[in-house]
Write a protein that holds these residues in place. Sequence first.
Motif, short mmCIF file in Angstrom:
data_model
loop_
_atom_site.label_atom_id
_atom_site.label_comp_id
_atom_site.label_asym_id
_atom_site.label_seq_id
_atom_site.Cartn_x
_atom_site.Cartn_y
_atom_site.Cartn_z
N ASP A 253 0.96 -1.55 0.49
CA ASP A 253 -0.08 -0.01 0.23
C ASP A 253 0.96 1.30 -0.28
OD1 ASP A 253 -2.53 -1.25 -0.14
OD2 ASP A 253 -2.64 -1.03 2.64
N ASP A 254 0.43 2.51 -0.67
CA ASP A 254 1.44 3.18 -0.99
C ASP A 254 0.86 4.36 0.53
OD1 ASP A 254 2.94 5.68 -1.88
OD2 ASP A 254 1.93 5.42 -3.75
N LEU A 255 1.29 4.88 0.72
CA LEU A 255 0.81 6.37 1.53
C LEU A 255 1.13 7.20 1.46
CD1 LEU A 255 2.72 5.50 4.95
CD2 LEU A 255 3.06 4.00 3.21
N GLU A 256 0.31 8.66 2.21
CA GLU A 256 0.50 10.24 2.37
C GLU A 256 2.07 10.32 2.98
OE1 GLU A 256 -1.32 14.05 3.01
OE2 GLU A 256 -1.35 12.60 4.37
N LEU A 257 2.66 11.07 2.07
CA LEU A 257 4.92 11.35 2.21
C LEU A 257 5.59 9.97 2.16
CD1 LEU A 257 4.32 13.63 5.11
CD2 LEU A 257 3.81 14.09 2.86
N ALA A 258 5.10 9.23 1.25
CA ALA A 258 6.05 8.26 1.31
C ALA A 258 6.58 7.84 0.32
CB ALA A 258 5.37 6.30 0.76
N ASP A 259 6.33 9.33 -0.98
CA ASP A 259 7.37 9.83 -1.97
C ASP A 259 8.58 10.43 -1.49
OD1 ASP A 259 5.89 11.73 -0.98
OD2 ASP A 259 6.04 12.63 -3.38
N LEU A 260 8.33 11.54 -0.05
CA LEU A 260 9.55 12.27 0.60
C LEU A 260 10.08 11.17 1.18
CD1 LEU A 260 7.18 15.80 1.21
CD2 LEU A 260 8.60 15.20 -0.81
N LEU A 261 9.85 10.34 1.68
CA LEU A 261 10.71 10.02 2.80
C LEU A 261 11.04 8.68 2.04
CD1 LEU A 261 7.42 9.23 5.23
CD2 LEU A 261 9.13 11.12 5.26
N GLY A 262 11.43 8.45 0.93
CA GLY A 262 11.57 7.61 0.20
C GLY A 262 11.13 6.38 0.48
N ILE A 263 10.19 5.56 0.43
CA ILE A 263 9.27 4.36 0.85
C ILE A 263 9.35 3.40 -0.45
CG2 ILE A 263 8.26 3.61 2.83
CD1 ILE A 263 7.45 5.83 4.48
N THR A 264 10.27 2.52 -0.43
CA THR A 264 9.34 1.66 -2.12
C THR A 264 8.29 0.92 -1.16
OG1 THR A 264 12.68 1.53 -2.38
CG2 THR A 264 10.34 -0.03 -3.16
N VAL A 265 7.04 0.70 -2.26
CA VAL A 265 6.03 0.18 -1.39
C VAL A 265 5.41 -0.60 -2.73
CG1 VAL A 265 5.14 1.88 0.03
CG2 VAL A 265 4.36 2.40 -2.53
N ILE A 266 4.86 -1.08 -2.51
CA ILE A 266 3.66 -2.07 -3.53
C ILE A 266 2.29 -1.31 -3.85
CG2 ILE A 266 2.03 -4.14 -4.28
CD1 ILE A 266 5.83 -4.81 -4.58
N ALA A 267 2.45 -0.07 -4.60
CA ALA A 267 1.13 -0.09 -4.35
C ALA A 267 -0.38 -0.01 -5.48
CB ALA A 267 1.11 1.51 -5.33
N GLN A 268 -1.70 -0.33 -4.36
CA GLN A 268 -2.42 -0.62 -5.22
C GLN A 268 -3.27 0.68 -5.15
OE1 GLN A 268 -5.12 -3.14 -2.77
NE2 GLN A 268 -4.01 -2.64 -1.33
N ASP A 269 -3.87 0.39 -6.36
CA ASP A 269 -4.68 1.57 -7.40
C ASP A 269 -6.59 1.55 -6.64
OD1 ASP A 269 -6.11 3.47 -8.58
OD2 ASP A 269 -5.19 3.13 -10.65
N ALA A 270 -6.71 2.06 -5.78
CA ALA A 270 -7.79 1.76 -4.55
C ALA A 270 -8.64 2.31 -5.45
CB ALA A 270 -7.49 2.87 -3.66
N ALA A 271 -8.46 3.48 -6.05
CA ALA A 271 -9.68 4.39 -6.71
C ALA A 271 -10.21 3.38 -7.65
CB ALA A 271 -9.48 5.57 -7.31
N ARG A 272 -9.30 2.81 -8.90
CA ARG A 272 -9.47 2.25 -9.85
C ARG A 272 -10.70 0.85 -9.08
NH1 ARG A 272 -5.68 -1.71 -13.45
NH2 ARG A 272 -7.17 -2.48 -14.73
N LEU A 273 -10.63 -0.33 -8.12
CA LEU A 273 -10.86 -0.48 -7.26
C LEU A 273 -12.70 -0.10 -7.18
CD1 LEU A 273 -9.76 -3.77 -5.62
CD2 LEU A 273 -9.52 -2.79 -3.66
#
Length: 345
Positions: free
Chosen positions: A283-303
């Motif tokens: 799951d992606d999360l807010e500020l993950a890009d700024l904190l440099g967190i590698t994630v497996i992202a789901q598309d919650a809106a598409r879901l």
Amino acid sequence: MADTPRSPQPRYGARPTMKDVAARAGVGLKTVSRVVNGEPGVTPDTERRVQEAITGLGFRRNDSARILRKGRTASIGLVLEDLADPFYAPLNRAVEEVARSHGALLINGSSAEDPEREQELALAFCARRVDGLLVIPAGDDHRYLEPEMAAGVATVFVDRPAGRIDADAVLSDSMGGAREGVAHLIAHGHRRIAFVGDQPRIHTASERLRGYRTAMADAGLPVDESWVSLGPTAPEHVRAEVGRVLSGPEPVTAVFAGNNRVTVTAVRVLAERPHPVALVGFDDLELADLLGITVIAQDAARLGRTAAEQLFRRLEGAAEAPKQTVLPTRLVARGSGEIPPARGA
């Protein structure tokens, strides 16, 4: 001394009726009905008087009789795990947009991951005669919905499949996403990788654990069961478990976090460590890009959008057998998952 006259108190719940509108406008009930329902046969002057009466009284049409005639309420229910969870906000919004495009109202509620609360909410929505249900399951037995579905309540399960009944479901590829995330850590040199996830009874948690085990097996790596932790995602529990797998004579060198709540706590724990530890979160999360967190992202809106569109296809008469739709996830590399093991680890 005479009592001072009091202002009339509002009559809460006493809504103005068409009879009140007719009296104020000086017309008959049939004329008011024609104006309210947009029917012809009313002169412009009469329509103006009726509209002024409607505005002055704050009249709103009671749709109950129309609903009874048509057999539809133009509303759907959505049972979420927790509306406060950032993952569900875009999902909820996407469902709402699809409902709105079909002229329907969305009603939602949170189950708090409690199967009894899930059942209570779903049946409460059915009692209010929603046309359809979208359910993110907390439980694993949904036979309680069989009478409602047989009575015509279209039902689609989201994020997790239904338990013990056949029903439409729209899921993310939890197993495949976790497998890719763990393989990514292995590709960066890790051999001792922890998995910290949600309760084992939850379908997504068990699927992500399966993906972890598959990636380790694909690489010919053994799994020490002490590296695996499934349980509550409360911060104090996750903190203790992450601390545990990072301690001892042979601590893990990387952590795979099973959902966004686990990831947030893991980030805090790892920030306190003297040496960097690799982390990939599901799951992606807010500020993950700024904190440099590698994630497996789901598309919650598409879901949410895919599930809602399937629900309205059912409401429009689609009669194919129940189907399961699995949406892909994607790896977003930002730095935390690319940290190599410490030298000598």
